[in-house]
Design a protein around this motif. Sequence first.
Motif, PDB file in Angstrom:
ATOM      1  N   ASP A   1       0.756  -1.049  -0.162  1.00  0.00           N
ATOM      2  CA  ASP A   1       0.211  -0.103  -0.220  1.00  0.00           C
ATOM      3  C   ASP A   1       0.883   1.364  -0.036  1.00  0.00           C
ATOM      4  OD1 ASP A   1      -2.731  -1.337   0.488  1.00  0.00           O
ATOM      5  OD2 ASP A   1      -1.625  -1.948   2.071  1.00  0.00           O
ATOM      6  N   VAL A   2       1.995   1.033   0.555  1.00  0.00           N
ATOM      7  CA  VAL A   2       2.853   2.286   0.936  1.00  0.00           C
ATOM      8  C   VAL A   2       4.378   2.060   0.558  1.00  0.00           C
ATOM      9  CG1 VAL A   2       3.768   4.038   2.235  1.00  0.00           C
ATOM     10  CG2 VAL A   2       1.347   3.434   2.348  1.00  0.00           C
ATOM     11  N   VAL A   3       5.140   2.544  -0.244  1.00  0.00           N
ATOM     12  CA  VAL A   3       6.429   2.300  -0.337  1.00  0.00           C
ATOM     13  C   VAL A   3       7.349   3.533   0.173  1.00  0.00           C
ATOM     14  CG1 VAL A   3       8.478   1.457  -2.073  1.00  0.00           C
ATOM     15  CG2 VAL A   3       6.312   0.313  -2.016  1.00  0.00           C
ATOM     16  N   LEU A   4       8.397   3.236   1.171  1.00  0.00           N
ATOM     17  CA  LEU A   4       9.241   4.302   1.420  1.00  0.00           C
ATOM     18  C   LEU A   4      10.462   4.253   1.032  1.00  0.00           C
ATOM     19  CD1 LEU A   4       7.901   4.132   5.246  1.00  0.00           C
ATOM     20  CD2 LEU A   4       6.939   5.695   3.314  1.00  0.00           C
ATOM     21  N   VAL A   5      11.110   5.221   0.564  1.00  0.00           N
ATOM     22  CA  VAL A   5      12.445   5.218   0.052  1.00  0.00           C
ATOM     23  C   VAL A   5      13.048   6.504   0.484  1.00  0.00           C
ATOM     24  CG1 VAL A   5      14.117   4.742  -1.807  1.00  0.00           C
ATOM     25  CG2 VAL A   5      11.965   3.774  -1.993  1.00  0.00           C
ATOM     26  N   PHE A   6      14.089   6.432   1.486  1.00  0.00           N
ATOM     27  CA  PHE A   6      14.713   7.796   1.855  1.00  0.00           C
ATOM     28  C   PHE A   6      16.384   7.431   1.438  1.00  0.00           C
ATOM     29  CE2 PHE A   6      10.778   8.157   3.788  1.00  0.00           C
ATOM     30  CZ  PHE A   6      10.516   9.391   3.818  1.00  0.00           C
ATOM     31  N   ASN A   7      16.856   8.597   0.980  1.00  0.00           N
ATOM     32  CA  ASN A   7      18.585   8.737   1.184  1.00  0.00           C
ATOM     33  C   ASN A   7      18.897   7.468   0.380  1.00  0.00           C
ATOM     34  OD1 ASN A   7      18.102  11.119   2.625  1.00  0.00           O
ATOM     35  ND2 ASN A   7      18.401  10.100   4.541  1.00  0.00           N
ATOM     36  N   TYR A   8      18.326   7.126  -0.603  1.00  0.00           N
ATOM     37  CA  TYR A   8      18.951   5.827  -1.445  1.00  0.00           C
ATOM     38  C   TYR A   8      18.591   6.158  -2.820  1.00  0.00           C
ATOM     39  CZ  TYR A   8      19.592   1.077  -2.934  1.00  0.00           C
ATOM     40  OH  TYR A   8      20.184  -0.006  -3.573  1.00  0.00           O
ATOM     41  N   LEU A   9      19.509   5.734  -3.778  1.00  0.00           N
ATOM     42  CA  LEU A   9      19.158   5.748  -5.285  1.00  0.00           C
ATOM     43  C   LEU A   9      19.965   4.835  -5.661  1.00  0.00           C
ATOM     44  CD1 LEU A   9      17.793   7.333  -7.576  1.00  0.00           C
ATOM     45  CD2 LEU A   9      19.891   8.752  -7.653  1.00  0.00           C
ATOM     46  N   HIS A  10      19.265   3.729  -6.358  1.00  0.00           N
ATOM     47  CA  HIS A  10      19.891   2.704  -7.405  1.00  0.00           C
ATOM     48  C   HIS A  10      18.839   2.835  -8.495  1.00  0.00           C
ATOM     49  CE1 HIS A  10      22.412  -0.592  -8.456  1.00  0.00           C
ATOM     50  NE2 HIS A  10      21.322  -1.163  -8.666  1.00  0.00           N
ATOM     51  N   ARG A  11      19.241   3.390  -9.583  1.00  0.00           N
ATOM     52  CA  ARG A  11      18.360   3.533 -10.848  1.00  0.00           C
ATOM     53  C   ARG A  11      17.904   2.465 -11.355  1.00  0.00           C
ATOM     54  NH1 ARG A  11      21.601   7.712 -10.756  1.00  0.00           N
ATOM     55  NH2 ARG A  11      20.425  10.006 -10.807  1.00  0.00           N
ATOM     56  N   PRO A  12      18.777   1.261 -11.540  1.00  0.00           N
ATOM     57  CA  PRO A  12      18.095  -0.107 -12.043  1.00  0.00           C
ATOM     58  C   PRO A  12      16.850  -0.744 -11.268  1.00  0.00           C
ATOM     59  CG  PRO A  12      20.502   0.004 -11.964  1.00  0.00           C
ATOM     60  CD  PRO A  12      20.213   1.064 -11.339  1.00  0.00           C
ATOM     61  N   LEU A  13      16.464  -0.292 -10.122  1.00  0.00           N
ATOM     62  CA  LEU A  13      15.350  -0.483  -9.305  1.00  0.00           C
ATOM     63  C   LEU A  13      14.144   0.188  -9.612  1.00  0.00           C
ATOM     64  CD1 LEU A  13      16.850  -0.916  -5.762  1.00  0.00           C
ATOM     65  CD2 LEU A  13      16.162  -2.834  -7.184  1.00  0.00           C
ATOM     66  N   TRP A  14      14.394   1.187 -10.263  1.00  0.00           N
ATOM     67  CA  TRP A  14      13.097   2.055 -10.615  1.00  0.00           C
ATOM     68  C   TRP A  14      11.826   0.968 -11.107  1.00  0.00           C
ATOM     69  CZ3 TRP A  14      12.604   6.257  -8.578  1.00  0.00           C
ATOM     70  CH2 TRP A  14      13.558   7.596  -8.650  1.00  0.00           C
ATOM     71  N   PRO A  15      11.937   0.123 -11.888  1.00  0.00           N
ATOM     72  CA  PRO A  15      10.908  -0.766 -12.365  1.00  0.00           C
ATOM     73  C   PRO A  15      10.489  -1.480 -11.370  1.00  0.00           C
ATOM     74  CG  PRO A  15      12.666  -0.925 -14.161  1.00  0.00           C
ATOM     75  CD  PRO A  15      13.085  -0.081 -12.846  1.00  0.00           C
ATOM     76  N   TRP A  16      11.415  -2.075 -10.522  1.00  0.00           N
ATOM     77  CA  TRP A  16      10.732  -3.022  -9.484  1.00  0.00           C
ATOM     78  C   TRP A  16      10.121  -2.041  -8.309  1.00  0.00           C
ATOM     79  CZ3 TRP A  16      12.239  -3.347  -4.221  1.00  0.00           C
ATOM     80  CH2 TRP A  16      12.023  -4.601  -3.445  1.00  0.00           C
ATOM     81  N   ILE A  17      10.654  -0.805  -8.141  1.00  0.00           N
ATOM     82  CA  ILE A  17       9.895  -0.015  -7.098  1.00  0.00           C
ATOM     83  C   ILE A  17       8.583   0.270  -7.635  1.00  0.00           C
ATOM     84  CG2 ILE A  17       9.852   2.317  -6.203  1.00  0.00           C
ATOM     85  CD1 ILE A  17      12.881   2.148  -6.046  1.00  0.00           C
ATOM     86  N   ARG A  18       8.381   0.767  -9.156  1.00  0.00           N
ATOM     87  CA  ARG A  18       7.025   0.956  -9.506  1.00  0.00           C
ATOM     88  C   ARG A  18       6.269  -0.414  -9.300  1.00  0.00           C
ATOM     89  NH1 ARG A  18       6.571   5.140 -13.104  1.00  0.00           N
ATOM     90  NH2 ARG A  18       5.018   4.077 -14.092  1.00  0.00           N
ATOM     91  N   ASP A  19       6.598  -1.394  -9.691  1.00  0.00           N
ATOM     92  CA  ASP A  19       5.920  -2.630  -9.518  1.00  0.00           C
ATOM     93  C   ASP A  19       5.576  -3.103  -8.031  1.00  0.00           C
ATOM     94  OD1 ASP A  19       5.893  -3.051 -12.250  1.00  0.00           O
ATOM     95  OD2 ASP A  19       7.327  -4.453 -12.349  1.00  0.00           O
ATOM     96  N   SER A  20       6.138  -2.892  -7.190  1.00  0.00           N
ATOM     97  CA  SER A  20       5.966  -3.106  -5.808  1.00  0.00           C
ATOM     98  C   SER A  20       4.717  -2.176  -5.038  1.00  0.00           C
ATOM     99  CB  SER A  20       7.337  -2.851  -4.739  1.00  0.00           C
ATOM    100  OG  SER A  20       8.174  -3.621  -5.257  1.00  0.00           O
ATOM    101  N   VAL A  21       4.302  -1.115  -5.856  1.00  0.00           N
ATOM    102  CA  VAL A  21       3.143  -0.503  -5.077  1.00  0.00           C
ATOM    103  C   VAL A  21       1.978  -0.779  -5.715  1.00  0.00           C
ATOM    104  CG1 VAL A  21       2.340   1.934  -5.134  1.00  0.00           C
ATOM    105  CG2 VAL A  21       4.822   1.623  -5.106  1.00  0.00           C
ATOM    106  N   LEU A  22       1.024  -1.360  -4.939  1.00  0.00           N
ATOM    107  CA  LEU A  22      -0.315  -1.688  -5.334  1.00  0.00           C
ATOM    108  C   LEU A  22      -1.008  -0.539  -6.319  1.00  0.00           C
ATOM    109  CD1 LEU A  22      -1.684  -3.138  -2.284  1.00  0.00           C
ATOM    110  CD2 LEU A  22      -1.721  -4.417  -4.400  1.00  0.00           C
ATOM    111  N   PRO A  23      -1.813  -0.787  -7.289  1.00  0.00           N
ATOM    112  CA  PRO A  23      -2.483   0.190  -7.605  1.00  0.00           C
ATOM    113  C   PRO A  23      -3.399   1.132  -6.838  1.00  0.00           C
ATOM    114  CG  PRO A  23      -2.808  -1.931  -8.827  1.00  0.00           C
ATOM    115  CD  PRO A  23      -2.171  -2.247  -7.748  1.00  0.00           C
ATOM    116  N   GLY A  24      -3.171   2.378  -6.836  1.00  0.00           N
ATOM    117  CA  GLY A  24      -3.928   3.181  -5.749  1.00  0.00           C
ATOM    118  C   GLY A  24      -2.921   3.432  -4.539  1.00  0.00           C
ATOM    119  N   GLY A  25      -1.936   2.714  -4.437  1.00  0.00           N
ATOM    120  CA  GLY A  25      -0.975   2.791  -3.289  1.00  0.00           C
ATOM    121  C   GLY A  25      -0.208   4.102  -3.533  1.00  0.00           C
TER     122      GLY A  25
END
Length: 156
Positions: free
Chosen positions: A66-90
């Motif tokens: 429902d909620v994904v939190l990312v603070f003080n971290y960046l690894h661009r190859p994870l963008w698709p995975w992060i997007r997929d980890s959020v539920l629709p409406g999340g």
Amino acid sequence: MQPLRVLDLACGTGRNGMWFLERGHSVSFVDRITASLPSQIQENPRADIQQFDLEQGVTASLGQFDVVLVFNYLHRPLWPWIRDSVLPGGILVYETFTEAQASIGRPRNPAFLLGTNELTERFTDWEQLYYGEDTPETPGGSGAYKATIICRKPLD
């Protein structure tokens, strides 16, 4: 309110996910090293602690949140995975350093610094609830150059 399922990605000491845990939500804490998580997290039955190196291309299937939190971290190859980890409406809450941070301190490596408007460009197809960029002089800010986005994934 029904409990939320929350992911605290690259959680460090877990302080962001802890806020949700203290309010009765289930939180998955993910980081390369999880030994620094306090006992209130380690002993909480609603806490799921996952230790793996996100930068080695190994992203376990943790499901969607429902909620994904990312603070003080960046690894661009994870963008698709992060997007997929959020539920629709999340909701995604993402805050990290911008390129300007290199002028005053760490991190300095461009791989770990957001370009201008990079967060908004990555989520143009999501409802943007908040976007802001802080400077060290921003009242109430972090003393660093950071960008923050809070956005909602569209319903399918």
